[in-house]
Design a protein around this motif. Sequence first.
Motif, short mmCIF file in Angstrom:
data_model
loop_
_atom_site.label_atom_id
_atom_site.label_comp_id
_atom_site.label_asym_id
_atom_site.label_seq_id
_atom_site.Cartn_x
_atom_site.Cartn_y
_atom_site.Cartn_z
N VAL A 140 -1.81 12.14 8.45
CA VAL A 140 -1.32 12.13 7.06
C VAL A 140 -2.50 11.90 6.12
CG1 VAL A 140 -0.55 9.74 7.37
CG2 VAL A 140 0.20 11.01 5.38
N PHE A 141 -2.58 12.78 5.16
CA PHE A 141 -3.66 12.72 4.15
C PHE A 141 -2.95 12.66 2.81
CE2 PHE A 141 -6.34 16.01 1.68
CZ PHE A 141 -7.00 15.04 0.95
N GLY A 142 -2.94 11.46 2.24
CA GLY A 142 -2.18 11.27 1.01
C GLY A 142 -2.95 10.47 0.00
N MET A 143 -2.31 10.21 -1.11
CA MET A 143 -2.94 9.41 -2.17
C MET A 143 -1.85 8.82 -3.05
SD MET A 143 -4.51 12.88 -3.66
CE MET A 143 -4.85 13.34 -1.97
N ALA A 144 -2.13 7.63 -3.58
CA ALA A 144 -1.13 6.96 -4.40
C ALA A 144 -0.80 7.77 -5.65
CB ALA A 144 -1.62 5.56 -4.77
N VAL B 156 -10.18 17.55 5.74
CA VAL B 156 -10.98 16.76 4.79
C VAL B 156 -12.43 16.76 5.27
CG1 VAL B 156 -11.29 14.52 3.67
CG2 VAL B 156 -8.99 15.31 4.25
N HIS C 206 0.85 -1.19 0.00
CA HIS C 206 0.00 0.00 0.00
C HIS C 206 0.88 1.25 0.00
CE1 HIS C 206 -3.01 2.93 1.14
NE2 HIS C 206 -3.94 2.01 0.92
N ASN C 207 0.41 2.27 -0.71
CA ASN C 207 1.23 3.46 -0.87
C ASN C 207 1.58 4.16 0.44
OD1 ASN C 207 2.41 5.25 -2.96
ND2 ASN C 207 1.14 6.77 -1.92
N PHE C 208 0.67 4.14 1.41
CA PHE C 208 0.91 4.84 2.68
C PHE C 208 2.09 4.22 3.44
CE2 PHE C 208 -1.45 5.34 7.10
CZ PHE C 208 -0.39 6.09 7.59
N ASP D 13 -11.53 14.69 -3.42
CA ASP D 13 -11.77 15.00 -2.00
C ASP D 13 -12.31 16.41 -1.84
OD1 ASP D 13 -10.79 12.53 -0.92
OD2 ASP D 13 -8.79 13.21 -1.52
N SER E 26 5.05 7.01 3.07
CA SER E 26 4.71 8.17 3.91
C SER E 26 5.06 7.93 5.38
CB SER E 26 3.22 8.50 3.76
OG SER E 26 2.90 8.84 2.45
N GLY F 29 -5.19 7.68 5.63
CA GLY F 29 -5.88 6.74 4.75
C GLY F 29 -7.38 6.95 4.78
N ALA F 30 -7.86 7.46 5.90
CA ALA F 30 -9.27 7.83 6.05
C ALA F 30 -9.30 8.88 7.15
CB ALA F 30 -10.11 6.61 6.45
N LYS F 31 -10.43 9.55 7.25
CA LYS F 31 -10.49 10.68 8.19
C LYS F 31 -10.40 10.23 9.63
CE LYS F 31 -12.04 14.88 9.67
NZ LYS F 31 -12.21 16.23 9.19
N LYS G 246 -10.26 1.74 -0.35
CA LYS G 246 -11.21 2.47 -1.18
C LYS G 246 -11.93 1.48 -2.08
CE LYS G 246 -8.70 5.72 0.67
NZ LYS G 246 -7.49 5.03 1.09
C1 J2J Z 1 -9.31 11.63 5.03
N1 J2J Z 1 -9.21 10.96 3.88
C2 J2J Z 1 -8.01 10.44 3.56
C3 J2J Z 1 -7.05 11.32 5.63
C4 J2J Z 1 -6.28 9.48 2.65
C5 J2J Z 1 -0.48 8.49 2.84
C6 J2J Z 1 -1.68 8.39 3.50
C7 J2J Z 1 -2.79 7.83 2.88
C8 J2J Z 1 -2.71 7.36 1.57
C9 J2J Z 1 -3.91 6.77 0.94
C10 J2J Z 1 -1.48 7.46 0.90
C11 J2J Z 1 -6.88 10.60 4.41
N2 J2J Z 1 -8.28 11.82 5.88
N3 J2J Z 1 -6.05 11.49 6.49
O1 J2J Z 1 -1.33 7.03 -0.36
O2 J2J Z 1 0.81 8.12 0.87
C12 J2J Z 1 -8.45 9.33 1.38
C13 J2J Z 1 -8.69 10.47 0.40
C14 J2J Z 1 -7.63 10.24 -0.66
C15 J2J Z 1 -7.60 8.72 -0.73
C16 J2J Z 1 -6.32 8.15 -1.28
C17 J2J Z 1 -0.37 8.04 1.54
N4 J2J Z 1 -5.84 9.99 3.81
N5 J2J Z 1 -7.59 9.74 2.50
O3 J2J Z 1 -4.90 6.51 1.60
O4 J2J Z 1 -4.49 6.13 -2.71
O5 J2J Z 1 -9.98 10.29 -0.14
O6 J2J Z 1 -3.84 6.60 -0.40
O7 J2J Z 1 -7.93 10.82 -1.91
O8 J2J Z 1 -5.24 4.57 -0.85
O9 J2J Z 1 -7.77 8.32 0.65
O10 J2J Z 1 -6.28 6.77 -1.07
P1 J2J Z 1 -4.94 5.93 -1.34
#
Ligand code: J2J
Length: 539
Positions: free
Chosen positions: A331-335, A427, A236-238, A415, A242, A309-311, A441
């Motif tokens: 941390v709020f990230g995405m792949a 978020v 998983h990317n997280f 988002d 991260s 990964g989620a709120k 997701k």
């Molecule tokens: C709310 N929604 C969030 C958060 C991701 C680091 C951390 C997480 C991911 C990840 C990642 C959120 N609060 N803190 O790749 O490097 C939701 C958003 C976002 C989607 C991306 C990383 N953190 N999200 O979760 O590709 O909706 O990456 O656009 O799996 O997760 O999901 P993903």
Amino acid sequence: MIPLRQEWPPEFAARYRAAGYWRGETFPAFLRQRAAERPGAVAVVGGDRRWTYAELHERAERAAAGFLALGLRPGDRVVVQLGNIPEFFSAVFGLFRAGLVPVYALPAHRLTEIAHFVAKSEAAAYLAAERGTDGFDYRTLARGLRAASPGLRHVIIVGDAAEFTGFDALDGCRAALPGDPDPASVAFLQISGGTTGLSKLIPRTHDDYIYSFRASNEICGVTGDSVFLCALPAAHNFPMSSPGHMGALYAGARVVLSPVPSPDAAFPLIERERVTISGLVPPLALLWAQAAATAKHDISSLKVLLVGGAKLTPEAARRVVAALPCTLQQVFGMAEGLVNYTRLNDPEEVILETQGRPISPDDEVLIVDDMGEPVPEGEPGYLLARGPYTIRGYHNDEAANARSFTPDGFYRTGDIVRRTPGGNLVVQGRAGDHINRAGEKISAEEVEDHLLAHPNVFDAAVVSIPDEFLGERICAFVIPQGDRPRAVALKAWMRTRGIADFKVPDQVVLVDGFETTAAGKISRKELRARLRARLLAEE
Ligand code: J2J
């Protein structure tokens, strides 16, 4: 074969290089360098195996030769489905070294998803472990894959390979290894969360990805003395970036693999290895917080816990902070790229109430309305992102690219966020109809398509329902036809579809029909919203 591309317009690329974000580093080169600098330091711990940097490097070199001796050619894609075992690292660094391109699948994926990744990436090989922690036999999946994917040339298995090629058997093969890859080339394909339909493939380059975890290391305080516990699935990317296991290896730190993320597996490892940093999705962070009260193990070495990964709601964040002896970092990230962090020295209310701010001074973040116009400062809107580690397009998916990117190259994250006066993002929700189930997701459309394949399903609409533990759960509204199916039977049938278990609806509600307006048809999105509202009103 469709070439792998990830290109930024030349003026952007020049800016990112000039600013020192893209330094021409590559995965094979950084591992070689760490192995030379600290050969005896432990790189990876899994079960009772401890590999030093020298050993990991050596194993990757041998795996690379083995892959090439098998007949794989630089540029070939290899779907990798490995859990949290040391071979994850010898395999992917071996692939990087041979100029092969890993496509990261999660252990939970099943035949339908793997066949899709193989087809979409035109993969030449599938690499999996004999069994997962849940006992699932990936060789069975591989047999199905052989039938479903005629282009697949090799199946490589870690453990007892049965009729397939053993990963260990590659050791000892000889082949000339290529030079290091072009830092601007695509290093691997990551899997998207998939807001509509099936997962998309995300091409990430050496330059951009290494920048994202090198900069993350700084923000999260990762150094050569850190010990990172990888509790979430390594693919998983997280937990990968991260700052993740890749950040930790870049720093010359130690990566400790937990086969599963539960406190009973993780806490003894934290005590034994003196783990300093880890990352979790919110439901697991709450589980750890709860378990910490009665824990028999000493987890006081933990300095930083990343949660994302989620709120993470402020109340949940408060519980985590109160129970665990470390600094919480949201941390709020995405792949696809953009990653935001709260900073370690942020005031407590920022850590509790926001999802952080971007990694890079050159991350461009726009918050816009339905028309694509910026909203007034502080108002919620759709988040768009562009920058030195945010992709400009998916692999082999023009329709998705037209939908997901603006003409000037911003990624539409889907988002809904607002920005605080301090510049942090909060978020607030999302535009798309996917379900964020404990950080996984799930596309509503993908689950609906599976349900529609059932002979007794006339129509289906899949929605997310707030869930105390998971954050959100999957609810499927189904209009039956013919023999009325039972909810349990439908769920059981979904499990036979060769899909990840986390996509099976948690709840199935049989209805006589979907309410439509007098004006006639309504959109799927509107329908899902109404069904969700009706169910919540009834609860
Ligand atoms: C709310 N929604 C969030 C958060 C991701 C680091 C951390 C997480 C991911 C990840 C990642 C959120 N609060 N803190 O790749 O490097 C939701 C958003 C976002 C989607 C991306 C990383 N953190 N999200 O979760 O590709 O909706 O990456 O656009 O799996 O997760 O999901 P993903």
